[in-house]
Design a protein around this motif. Structure first.
Motif, PDB file in Angstrom:
ATOM      1  N   ILE A  50       0.844  -1.198   0.000  1.00  0.00           N
ATOM      2  CA  ILE A  50       0.000   0.000   0.000  1.00  0.00           C
ATOM      3  C   ILE A  50       0.877   1.244   0.000  1.00  0.00           C
ATOM      4  CG2 ILE A  50      -1.630   1.347   1.386  1.00  0.00           C
ATOM      5  CD1 ILE A  50      -2.757  -1.368   2.341  1.00  0.00           C
ATOM      6  N   LYS A  51       0.540   2.191  -0.867  1.00  0.00           N
ATOM      7  CA  LYS A  51       1.276   3.445  -0.958  1.00  0.00           C
ATOM      8  C   LYS A  51       0.514   4.621  -0.372  1.00  0.00           C
ATOM      9  CE  LYS A  51       4.379   2.268  -4.628  1.00  0.00           C
ATOM     10  NZ  LYS A  51       5.699   2.292  -4.086  1.00  0.00           N
ATOM     11  N   CYS A  52      -0.828   4.522  -0.328  1.00  0.00           N
ATOM     12  CA  CYS A  52      -1.615   5.651   0.160  1.00  0.00           C
ATOM     13  C   CYS A  52      -2.950   5.161   0.702  1.00  0.00           C
ATOM     14  CB  CYS A  52      -1.842   6.660  -0.965  1.00  0.00           C
ATOM     15  SG  CYS A  52      -2.728   8.132  -0.441  1.00  0.00           S
ATOM     16  N   ASN A  61      -9.103   0.410   8.514  1.00  0.00           N
ATOM     17  CA  ASN A  61      -8.937  -0.957   8.006  1.00  0.00           C
ATOM     18  C   ASN A  61      -7.477  -1.384   8.028  1.00  0.00           C
ATOM     19  OD1 ASN A  61     -11.687  -1.093   7.567  1.00  0.00           O
ATOM     20  ND2 ASN A  61     -11.536  -0.594   5.399  1.00  0.00           N
ATOM     21  N   TYR A  62      -6.594  -0.473   7.687  1.00  0.00           N
ATOM     22  CA  TYR A  62      -5.165  -0.767   7.651  1.00  0.00           C
ATOM     23  C   TYR A  62      -4.629  -1.065   9.052  1.00  0.00           C
ATOM     24  CZ  TYR A  62      -0.155  -0.062   7.051  1.00  0.00           C
ATOM     25  OH  TYR A  62       1.207  -0.231   7.069  1.00  0.00           O
ATOM     26  N   ILE A  63      -4.905  -0.199  10.017  1.00  0.00           N
ATOM     27  CA  ILE A  63      -4.301  -0.356  11.336  1.00  0.00           C
ATOM     28  C   ILE A  63      -4.819  -1.596  12.055  1.00  0.00           C
ATOM     29  CG2 ILE A  63      -5.871   1.127  12.682  1.00  0.00           C
ATOM     30  CD1 ILE A  63      -2.012   0.879  13.014  1.00  0.00           C
ATOM     31  N   TYR A  64      -6.071  -1.964  11.812  1.00  0.00           N
ATOM     32  CA  TYR A  64      -6.606  -3.146  12.465  1.00  0.00           C
ATOM     33  C   TYR A  64      -6.025  -4.448  11.884  1.00  0.00           C
ATOM     34  CZ  TYR A  64      -9.666  -1.056  15.874  1.00  0.00           C
ATOM     35  OH  TYR A  64     -10.150  -0.381  16.979  1.00  0.00           O
ATOM     36  N   LEU A  69       0.101  -8.929  11.131  1.00  0.00           N
ATOM     37  CA  LEU A  69       1.354  -8.866  10.397  1.00  0.00           C
ATOM     38  C   LEU A  69       2.577  -8.728  11.291  1.00  0.00           C
ATOM     39  CD1 LEU A  69       0.138  -6.313   7.701  1.00  0.00           C
ATOM     40  CD2 LEU A  69       0.200  -8.817   7.518  1.00  0.00           C
ATOM     41  N   MET A  70       2.420  -7.955  12.375  1.00  0.00           N
ATOM     42  CA  MET A  70       3.583  -7.591  13.154  1.00  0.00           C
ATOM     43  C   MET A  70       3.204  -7.314  14.608  1.00  0.00           C
ATOM     44  SD  MET A  70       5.972  -4.246  12.532  1.00  0.00           S
ATOM     45  CE  MET A  70       6.070  -4.663  10.805  1.00  0.00           C
ATOM     46  N   ASN A  71       4.124  -7.653  15.497  1.00  0.00           N
ATOM     47  CA  ASN A  71       3.987  -7.295  16.899  1.00  0.00           C
ATOM     48  C   ASN A  71       5.031  -6.223  17.181  1.00  0.00           C
ATOM     49  OD1 ASN A  71       3.546  -7.135  19.609  1.00  0.00           O
ATOM     50  ND2 ASN A  71       4.071  -9.261  20.055  1.00  0.00           N
ATOM     51  N   VAL A  72       4.589  -5.006  17.451  1.00  0.00           N
ATOM     52  CA  VAL A  72       5.500  -3.891  17.719  1.00  0.00           C
ATOM     53  C   VAL A  72       5.781  -3.844  19.209  1.00  0.00           C
ATOM     54  CG1 VAL A  72       5.814  -1.399  17.587  1.00  0.00           C
ATOM     55  CG2 VAL A  72       4.661  -2.610  15.722  1.00  0.00           C
ATOM     56  N   HIS A  73       7.070  -3.880  19.567  1.00  0.00           N
ATOM     57  CA  HIS A  73       7.480  -3.881  20.971  1.00  0.00           C
ATOM     58  C   HIS A  73       7.827  -2.493  21.494  1.00  0.00           C
ATOM     59  CE1 HIS A  73       7.578  -8.205  20.852  1.00  0.00           C
ATOM     60  NE2 HIS A  73       8.472  -8.207  19.890  1.00  0.00           N
ATOM     61  N   ALA A  74       8.464  -1.678  20.649  1.00  0.00           N
ATOM     62  CA  ALA A  74       8.962  -0.395  21.158  1.00  0.00           C
ATOM     63  C   ALA A  74       9.234   0.579  20.023  1.00  0.00           C
ATOM     64  CB  ALA A  74      10.247  -0.622  21.947  1.00  0.00           C
ATOM     65  N   PHE A  75       9.144   1.846  20.355  1.00  0.00           N
ATOM     66  CA  PHE A  75       9.600   2.939  19.510  1.00  0.00           C
ATOM     67  C   PHE A  75      10.615   3.738  20.323  1.00  0.00           C
ATOM     68  CE2 PHE A  75       5.371   2.224  17.697  1.00  0.00           C
ATOM     69  CZ  PHE A  75       5.611   2.317  16.344  1.00  0.00           C
ATOM     70  N   SER A  76      11.597   4.281  19.654  1.00  0.00           N
ATOM     71  CA  SER A  76      12.519   5.179  20.345  1.00  0.00           C
ATOM     72  C   SER A  76      11.842   6.526  20.545  1.00  0.00           C
ATOM     73  CB  SER A  76      13.798   5.364  19.523  1.00  0.00           C
ATOM     74  OG  SER A  76      13.516   6.075  18.323  1.00  0.00           O
ATOM     75  N   ASN A  77      12.414   7.337  21.424  1.00  0.00           N
ATOM     76  CA  ASN A  77      11.949   8.718  21.538  1.00  0.00           C
ATOM     77  C   ASN A  77      12.212   9.402  20.208  1.00  0.00           C
ATOM     78  OD1 ASN A  77      11.122   8.534  24.211  1.00  0.00           O
ATOM     79  ND2 ASN A  77      13.155   9.010  24.976  1.00  0.00           N
ATOM     80  N   ALA A  78      11.251  10.166  19.772  1.00  0.00           N
ATOM     81  CA  ALA A  78      11.371  10.828  18.473  1.00  0.00           C
ATOM     82  C   ALA A  78      12.144  12.132  18.608  1.00  0.00           C
ATOM     83  CB  ALA A  78       9.989  11.107  17.902  1.00  0.00           C
TER      84      ALA A  78
END
Length: 137
Positions: A50-52, A61-64, A69-78
């Protein structure tokens, strides 16, 4: 918001909610960040991806589908650059791709446009090679 301009605190709050909601899979809180007519773009998405996404329905629909697809564990501080109603954020993400069980470690640069405290356009720049390596057996 201050005369239509984002403060650093407001910008950091948007990114914090964006990241924490993905980690906890609280997608309704995540969706509340977006305007009804928001655009979410993936300029570097490889062929077949998907591009847009146009509008809150496509974004929903996309986020659900993400937990499949993936299990996200962490994000760094932005690291943030804020100009008027735009945020440029650089951060990393650590997760695992469900199908392959391979790690997903990505660096993002996101350009986020806002209006009235809502995201109206989100351009997500990431390395497609990282995605392809993580999803291929």
């Amino acid at each position: 918001m201050n005369n239509g301009f984002l403060t650093e605190t407001e910008a950091a709050g948007i990114l914090e909610t964006f990241h924490n909601s993905i980690i906890t899979q609280d997608f309704e809180s995540w969706l509340e960040l977006f305007s009804e007519d928001a655009i979410f773009e993936f300029p570097y998405a490889p062929e077949g991806y998907i591009k847009c996404l146009a509008g809150i329905s496509e974004i929903r629909n996309y986020i659900y589908e993400l937990p499949k697809l993936m299990n996200v564990h962490a994000f760094s501080n932005a690291e943030l650059i804020i100009t008027n109603d735009k945020i440029v954020a650089e951060y990393t993400c650590d997760g695992v791709v469900i199908e392959t069980q391979k790690p997903y470690q990505q660096t993002y640069i996101s350009v986020i446009h806002t209006k009235g405290g809502k995201i109206t356009r989100f351009k997500d720049y990431w390395n497609p090679v990282v995605v392809l390596n993580a999803v291929q057996n």
